[in-house]
Design a protein around this motif. Structure first.
Motif, short mmCIF file in Angstrom:
data_model
loop_
_atom_site.label_atom_id
_atom_site.label_comp_id
_atom_site.label_asym_id
_atom_site.label_seq_id
_atom_site.Cartn_x
_atom_site.Cartn_y
_atom_site.Cartn_z
N GLY A 48 6.20 -8.29 -9.07
CA GLY A 48 5.73 -8.36 -7.70
C GLY A 48 4.48 -7.51 -7.52
N GLY A 49 4.10 -7.31 -6.25
CA GLY A 49 2.85 -6.63 -5.95
C GLY A 49 3.01 -5.16 -5.60
N GLY A 50 4.06 -4.83 -4.82
CA GLY A 50 4.19 -3.45 -4.36
C GLY A 50 2.92 -3.04 -3.63
N SER A 51 2.34 -1.91 -4.05
CA SER A 51 1.13 -1.44 -3.35
C SER A 51 -0.14 -2.12 -3.86
CB SER A 51 1.01 0.07 -3.44
OG SER A 51 0.97 0.49 -4.78
N PHE A 52 -0.01 -3.03 -4.81
CA PHE A 52 -1.15 -3.85 -5.24
C PHE A 52 -0.98 -5.24 -4.62
CE2 PHE A 52 -0.72 -0.60 -8.34
CZ PHE A 52 -1.95 -0.42 -8.96
N GLY A 53 -1.85 -5.64 -3.75
CA GLY A 53 -1.79 -7.02 -3.24
C GLY A 53 -1.31 -7.12 -1.82
N HIS A 54 -0.16 -6.48 -1.50
CA HIS A 54 0.38 -6.64 -0.14
C HIS A 54 -0.55 -6.06 0.92
CE1 HIS A 54 4.28 -8.48 -0.86
NE2 HIS A 54 4.33 -7.76 -1.97
N HIS A 55 -1.08 -4.85 0.64
CA HIS A 55 -1.97 -4.22 1.63
C HIS A 55 -3.21 -5.09 1.84
CE1 HIS A 55 0.07 -0.34 2.24
NE2 HIS A 55 0.50 -0.53 1.00
N ASN A 56 -3.80 -5.54 0.72
CA ASN A 56 -4.99 -6.38 0.82
C ASN A 56 -4.68 -7.68 1.55
OD1 ASN A 56 -4.41 -5.13 -1.90
ND2 ASN A 56 -6.65 -5.14 -1.97
N ALA A 57 -3.52 -8.27 1.24
CA ALA A 57 -3.16 -9.54 1.88
C ALA A 57 -2.98 -9.35 3.38
CB ALA A 57 -1.88 -10.10 1.25
N SER A 58 -2.30 -8.27 3.79
CA SER A 58 -2.09 -8.12 5.23
C SER A 58 -3.40 -7.75 5.95
CB SER A 58 -0.94 -7.17 5.57
OG SER A 58 -1.20 -5.90 5.10
N GLU A 59 -4.29 -7.00 5.27
CA GLU A 59 -5.61 -6.73 5.89
C GLU A 59 -6.37 -8.02 6.19
OE1 GLU A 59 -7.87 -4.05 3.33
OE2 GLU A 59 -6.32 -2.52 3.71
N HIS A 60 -6.21 -9.01 5.33
CA HIS A 60 -6.93 -10.27 5.52
C HIS A 60 -6.07 -11.31 6.26
CE1 HIS A 60 -10.50 -9.23 3.20
NE2 HIS A 60 -9.70 -8.64 2.33
#
Ligand code: IP8
Length: 246
Positions: A48-60
């Motif tokens: 999964g993503g954890g702190s890689f990916g989820h933050h960026n996805a929710s920002e966009h």
């Protein structure tokens, strides 16, 4: 054949952007290397993503249903996931595991109904050639929506079905699915029996928490287990730690 998901929250510090949990990743890759050394064959890893990916996805504003047509957002989110994938691969390679990457963005898509289409020829050929394919939650092109998130759990379900996996393991931050008194539920065979005790994930997670996982795993032919990192080795050795979902 085993499909193993390493939860993003297990291998990263979920509340700090793009931070690896190095110790946890070492433990996980130690367990995988030990199991392969002991004779395990045909393992597919998904992380999964954890702190890689989820933050960026929710920002966009990107989720499994809300897409983006912004190519730089796609590169940023996909890039974060590739960075994490690279860390996972290198820890496995250091342990002589023949781990190779499969990036869902270049392999899969969603149709206009949102259904995931993930061809498996490449994964099957990798397995036949002795590789350990390592996939990850990612963005994928989505007909009518640009690009949306595909979660590691969705990839696990799709792969387990199409590759006729014998077992599915979800290595999580908890020792299993917990009941109202925080005790591990040994076995789940219908959702309604546990619906009340399953809450949502508390940190930023665009693809949902335990309830979604259980529902998805109940739909699988293969027997699935949810367990903590301390039980990964015993799962790979054939035991049924944590919660078994059938
Ligand atoms: O952590 C999500 O993967 P998951 C990947 O398995 C992205 O839900 C891009 C947020």
């Amino acid at each position: 054949m085993i499909v193993l998901k390493l939860g993003g929250s297990v291998i990263t510090e979920k509340d700090r952007a793009e931070t690896l949990d190095g110790d946890a990743l070492e433990r996980a890759t130690d367990a995988i290397a030990a199991a392969l050394e002991a004779g395990l064959e045909d393992l597919v890893v998904v992380h999964g993503g954890g702190s890689f990916g989820h933050h960026n996805a929710s920002e966009h504003g990107v989720s499994t249903t809300a897409g983006t047509h912004d190519a730089s957002a796609v590169l940023e989110i996909h890039g974060a996931m590739k960075t994490l994938n690279r860390f996972v691969l290198s820890r496995l390679l250091e342990r002589d595991v023949a781990a190779v990457p499969v990036h869902p963005f270049s392999a899969a898509h969603r149709d206009s109904e949102g259904r995931l289409e993930l061809p498996t020829g490449q994964v099957e050929t990798m397995l036949a050639e002795g590789f350990v394919p390592v996939l990850h939650g990612d963005l994928i092109a989505h007909a009518g929506a640009g690009a949306t998130v595909v979660s590691g759990d969705e990839l696990v379900t799709s792969l387990a079905g199409d590759l006729e996996a014998d077992r599915v393991g979800l290595c999580s931050t908890v020792p299993g699915v917990l009941d109202g008194e925080d005790a591990v539920i040994d076995r789940i065979d219908e959702f309604d029996a546990v619906a009340d005790v399953l809450g949502a994930s508390d940190a930023t997670d665009v693809t949902g928490g335990m309830a979604g996982k259980v529902q998805t795993l109940l739909d699988l032919e293969a027997e699935a287990s949810i367990f903590g990192l301390e039980a990964l080795e015993s799962f790979l050795e054939g035991a049924e730690p944590g919660t078994t979902i059938d």
